[in-house]
Design a protein around this motif. Sequence first.
Motif, PDB file in Angstrom:
ATOM      1  N   ASN A   1       0.817  -1.210   0.000  1.00  0.00           N
ATOM      2  CA  ASN A   1       0.000   0.000   0.000  1.00  0.00           C
ATOM      3  C   ASN A   1       0.854   1.265   0.000  1.00  0.00           C
ATOM      4  O   ASN A   1       0.455   2.298  -0.551  1.00  0.00           O
ATOM      5  CB  ASN A   1      -0.941  -0.007   1.202  1.00  0.00           C
TER       6      ASN A   1
ATOM      7  N   ALA B   1      -0.711   2.848  11.879  1.00  0.00           N
ATOM      8  CA  ALA B   1      -1.896   3.178  11.078  1.00  0.00           C
ATOM      9  C   ALA B   1      -2.167   4.682  11.092  1.00  0.00           C
ATOM     10  O   ALA B   1      -2.554   5.262  10.069  1.00  0.00           O
ATOM     11  CB  ALA B   1      -3.112   2.413  11.607  1.00  0.00           C
TER      12      ALA B   1
ATOM     13  N   SER C   1      -2.229   7.045   7.773  1.00  0.00           N
ATOM     14  CA  SER C   1      -3.356   7.916   7.446  1.00  0.00           C
ATOM     15  C   SER C   1      -2.927   9.372   7.376  1.00  0.00           C
ATOM     16  O   SER C   1      -3.429  10.142   6.546  1.00  0.00           O
ATOM     17  CB  SER C   1      -4.465   7.742   8.490  1.00  0.00           C
TER      18      SER C   1
ATOM     19  N   TYR D   1      -9.616   4.617   4.336  1.00  0.00           N
ATOM     20  CA  TYR D   1      -8.245   4.227   4.625  1.00  0.00           C
ATOM     21  C   TYR D   1      -7.934   4.259   6.114  1.00  0.00           C
ATOM     22  O   TYR D   1      -7.031   3.566   6.574  1.00  0.00           O
ATOM     23  CB  TYR D   1      -7.261   5.119   3.865  1.00  0.00           C
TER      24      TYR D   1
ATOM     25  N   GLY E   1      -8.882   1.056   9.616  1.00  0.00           N
ATOM     26  CA  GLY E   1      -8.039   0.158  10.400  1.00  0.00           C
ATOM     27  C   GLY E   1      -7.521   0.779  11.680  1.00  0.00           C
ATOM     28  O   GLY E   1      -7.305   0.079  12.675  1.00  0.00           O
TER      29      GLY E   1
ATOM     30  N   TYR F   1      -7.845  -7.374   5.103  1.00  0.00           N
ATOM     31  CA  TYR F   1      -8.683  -6.273   4.617  1.00  0.00           C
ATOM     32  C   TYR F   1      -7.840  -5.251   3.866  1.00  0.00           C
ATOM     33  O   TYR F   1      -8.215  -4.777   2.786  1.00  0.00           O
ATOM     34  CB  TYR F   1      -9.386  -5.607   5.804  1.00  0.00           C
ATOM     35  N   TYR F   2      -6.689  -4.925   4.419  1.00  0.00           N
ATOM     36  CA  TYR F   2      -5.810  -3.947   3.781  1.00  0.00           C
ATOM     37  C   TYR F   2      -5.089  -4.524   2.570  1.00  0.00           C
ATOM     38  O   TYR F   2      -4.396  -3.800   1.855  1.00  0.00           O
ATOM     39  CB  TYR F   2      -4.800  -3.382   4.786  1.00  0.00           C
TER      40      TYR F   2
ATOM     41  N   GLN G   1      -6.952   0.398  -0.952  1.00  0.00           N
ATOM     42  CA  GLN G   1      -7.682   1.352  -0.124  1.00  0.00           C
ATOM     43  C   GLN G   1      -7.518   2.786  -0.613  1.00  0.00           C
ATOM     44  O   GLN G   1      -8.235   3.675  -0.186  1.00  0.00           O
ATOM     45  CB  GLN G   1      -7.185   1.271   1.328  1.00  0.00           C
TER      46      GLN G   1
END
Length: 208
Positions: free
Chosen positions: A70, A132, A136, A164, A167, A195-196, A200
């Motif tokens: 990501n 996280a 972000s 995004y 999480g 999930y990630y 995203q």
Amino acid sequence: MSTQTNLAETNRLEAFSDGVFAIAITLLVLELHSPELEEGQRLWPALVNEWPQFAAYLTSFAILGIMWVNHHSMFRQIKRADRGLMFLNLLLLLWVTLLPFPTSMFAEHLEDDSINASVAAAVYSANLTLAAIAFSAIWWHVLRNHLVDHDMNKSQVRKSLIRYSFGTVIYAACIGVSFISAQVTLLIVFLLALYYGFEQIRTRGETG
């Protein structure tokens, strides 16, 4: 010339980050050790008893691996790097390089019946929460300062940040879950890693 300079800035930042991710992932495996066998003990049962080490390793490997994917996806869209982005990226790498430590501690205490298991799970979850938040913050910064190579309206920006940042809330909740069940905490963060694994971040082709 300006475009080439901007591209060189982002490429250098991404290359440095790739190296840090690679080192962090390598450090994870160094915590795996061959079980010490007592006289007459068979290897297979001893390996099964080492499941906390393997479970913690696989979970952290998945988290770091998907985070790297990501991160690459994000920087594929960033057209230039400013000073704020560099510092936020360093903040993310701080928590990336720290992860092998709580992973080792989590694996060591995962089966404990004492508060140690909960504390280890909470520290692990806190590390992931901070990573996280940093991730972000990077995405928020590049959108706020128009560092991406596409335009987004306010609604798209808001939806992108919410999607995004999902999480972050779950990781933070896992700090509390840690004091209920350390093993459930490990399962939740592993599922969140999956999930990630899905995209995203808005890609170039989504012009909306």
